[in-house]
Design an enzyme around this catalytic site. Sequence first.
Site, PDB file in Angstrom:
ATOM      1  N   ASP A 245       0.835  -1.199   0.000  1.00 24.01           N
ATOM      2  CA  ASP A 245       0.000   0.000   0.000  1.00 24.01           C
ATOM      3  C   ASP A 245       0.867   1.245   0.000  1.00 24.01           C
ATOM      4  OD1 ASP A 245       0.653   0.301   2.802  1.00 24.01           O
ATOM      5  OD2 ASP A 245      -0.777  -1.325   3.125  1.00 24.01           O
ATOM      6  N   LYS A 267      -4.922   2.762   0.054  1.00 20.21           N
ATOM      7  CA  LYS A 267      -5.115   3.083   1.459  1.00 20.21           C
ATOM      8  C   LYS A 267      -4.500   4.400   1.826  1.00 20.21           C
ATOM      9  CE  LYS A 267      -5.942  -0.569   4.703  1.00 20.21           C
ATOM     10  NZ  LYS A 267      -5.325  -1.251   5.817  1.00 20.21           N
ATOM     11  N   MET A 380      -1.339   8.686  12.727  1.00 23.65           N
ATOM     12  CA  MET A 380      -2.557   9.107  12.009  1.00 23.65           C
ATOM     13  C   MET A 380      -3.267  10.248  12.724  1.00 23.65           C
ATOM     14  SD  MET A 380      -3.962   5.300  11.052  1.00 23.65           S
ATOM     15  CE  MET A 380      -3.456   4.479  12.550  1.00 23.65           C
TER      16      MET A 380
HETATM   17  N1  SAH Z   1       2.315  -0.073  10.827  1.00 29.74           N
HETATM   18  C1  SAH Z   1       2.829   1.275  10.701  1.00 29.74           C
HETATM   19  C2  SAH Z   1       1.801   2.318  11.040  1.00 29.74           C
HETATM   20  C3  SAH Z   1       0.623   2.326  10.149  1.00 29.74           C
HETATM   21  S1  SAH Z   1      -0.504   3.612  10.531  1.00 29.74           S
HETATM   22  C4  SAH Z   1       4.057   1.414  11.606  1.00 29.74           C
HETATM   23  O1  SAH Z   1       4.348   0.532  12.407  1.00 29.74           O
HETATM   24  O2  SAH Z   1       4.750   2.417  11.466  1.00 29.74           O
HETATM   25  C5  SAH Z   1      -0.006   4.883   9.460  1.00 29.74           C
HETATM   26  C6  SAH Z   1       0.610   6.025  10.223  1.00 29.74           C
HETATM   27  O3  SAH Z   1       1.957   5.742  10.568  1.00 29.74           O
HETATM   28  C7  SAH Z   1       0.702   7.308   9.452  1.00 29.74           C
HETATM   29  O4  SAH Z   1      -0.524   8.008   9.422  1.00 29.74           O
HETATM   30  C8  SAH Z   1       1.751   8.056  10.234  1.00 29.74           C
HETATM   31  O5  SAH Z   1       1.207   8.588  11.412  1.00 29.74           O
HETATM   32  C9  SAH Z   1       2.694   6.934  10.637  1.00 29.74           C
HETATM   33  N2  SAH Z   1       3.845   6.831   9.735  1.00 29.74           N
HETATM   34  C10 SAH Z   1       4.217   5.760   8.998  1.00 29.74           C
HETATM   35  N3  SAH Z   1       5.351   6.008   8.317  1.00 29.74           N
HETATM   36  C11 SAH Z   1       5.725   7.258   8.621  1.00 29.74           C
HETATM   37  C12 SAH Z   1       6.812   8.104   8.242  1.00 29.74           C
HETATM   38  N4  SAH Z   1       7.765   7.686   7.393  1.00 29.74           N
HETATM   39  N5  SAH Z   1       6.880   9.344   8.773  1.00 29.74           N
HETATM   40  C13 SAH Z   1       5.934   9.774   9.619  1.00 29.74           C
HETATM   41  N6  SAH Z   1       4.887   9.037  10.008  1.00 29.74           N
HETATM   42  C14 SAH Z   1       4.774   7.793   9.529  1.00 29.74           C
END
Ligand code: SAH
Length: 459
Positions: A245, A267, A380
């Site tokens: 995604d 997504k 998020m």
């Molecule tokens: N499973 C993922 C999170 C999924 S929810 C994890 O463990 O990181 C998606 C959220 O993750 C985004 O809305 C943001 O808040 C955060 N996120 C993921 N990658 C990011 C990045 N490179 N920089 C900032 N926030 C990030």
Amino acid sequence: MDFLPIFAKVKGKPCLVVGGGEVAKRKAGVLLEAGAQVRVVAPEIDAELQAEKGVEAIAARFEEGHLDGMMLVVAATNNREVNKLVSLLAQARNIPVNVVDDPELCSFIMPAILDRSPLMIAFSSGGASPVLTRMMRGRLETMIPQNYSRLAAFAERFRELVKSRVTNPPKRRIFWENVFEGVVAEKVLTGDEASAEAMLQQMLKNEDNIRRGEVYLVGAGPGDPDLLTFRALRLMQKADVVVYDNLVSKPIVEMTRRDAERIYVGKKRDDHTLRQEEINDLLVRLAKEGKRVLRLKGGDPFIFGRGGEEIETLAEEGIPFQVVPGITAASGVASYAGIPLTHRDYAQSCMFVTGHLKDGTMNLDWDALARPKQTVVVYMGLHGLDTLCAKLIEHGLPDSTPIAIVQQGTTQNQRVISGTLKTLPGIAEREKPQAPTLIIVGGVVTLREKLAWFHPQKS
Ligand code: SAH
């Protein structure tokens, strides 16, 4: 090809090492590891080498008689004349001889080795460049995990059984490929041989199982490909189809197997290309077609990643799967932004929460979040930033509490916007950070000024 690579069985066999210094000791060491009886001849012999079990030390100058009955000879003195004599006499008797660092005098060479016994990989440049061979070895060292030894030993244990059950050779080859590339091998590599054996027995029961699909639920980390795990990379290279995604960065998708089919399931916020249930069903369908399916997710699959739901469906359908953890956004992003999530003086605990709005509100335990000496990381959360700041103040945090938004952390586009609970909503309005963004609240945010400077990543 200048040399024929072979693996010699020297266990219990007499081998001669001429020389008694460091180099001789190293060569004798390799021979001893392979179980040889080592005769060392030199006027002076290193004390440690003499004491080594399996060594017969002869404190004398080399003479022809020392060659009697030898299976292999290594000349490791620092005197070329002596080395040459050893080489000529050995070759006259057709005894394979190695002269250290002197390819001309060698009738065999000793390769650099990568030992994953019983799996053994030998490298040689035929004496052209030992440094290059060692570098290659170093590279492979990281690609072939230590516990491949275990995998080879496991295969050895079942070799005869599989041979008797899967009698057709091409089918047997596919069977073993499936074992080595599938969940069975992963189980062995993680030390769970009991499950691996049960799975192998299951595969043997029904030959239809031989081409069976499986799913790898893999955490791809927050964006920088360097933050992938070795295991993630290994599975990325072997999957037949990749389901990803928009949180998975492009350079990472590019690292999956070249000829793998790639399916984008979207997504973005409020723009779900496929609904979660449809993704779950897609994984099941692909695996049932016999494919090795890589479900690649941003960060860690078990942290706000709905990974649990995806594997629940797989489990219900009896499809083998494995989950590979990834670096979650909180730890990757914080570290690249120079914000330690805990710190003796600022935060003794750290909470990860989702700020996803449901019906326009954020349903969180505000009292638990608004505690002193605690870091709160909000995934998020950008769209609920105003609510987040207002609620934290309302539940007792000072409005001067530091807070930062990190945009696209760990990537080239990383940007940090910081302020206080009072000021940040206004700042964010002007700065318009781009998704994905992570919000970090707490005293640790101020450490950034001191620490981010030293980080190679610009922020
Ligand atoms: N499973 C993922 C999170 C999924 S929810 C994890 O463990 O990181 C998606 C959220 O993750 C985004 O809305 C943001 O808040 C955060 N996120 C993921 N990658 C990011 C990045 N490179 N920089 C900032 N926030 C990030």
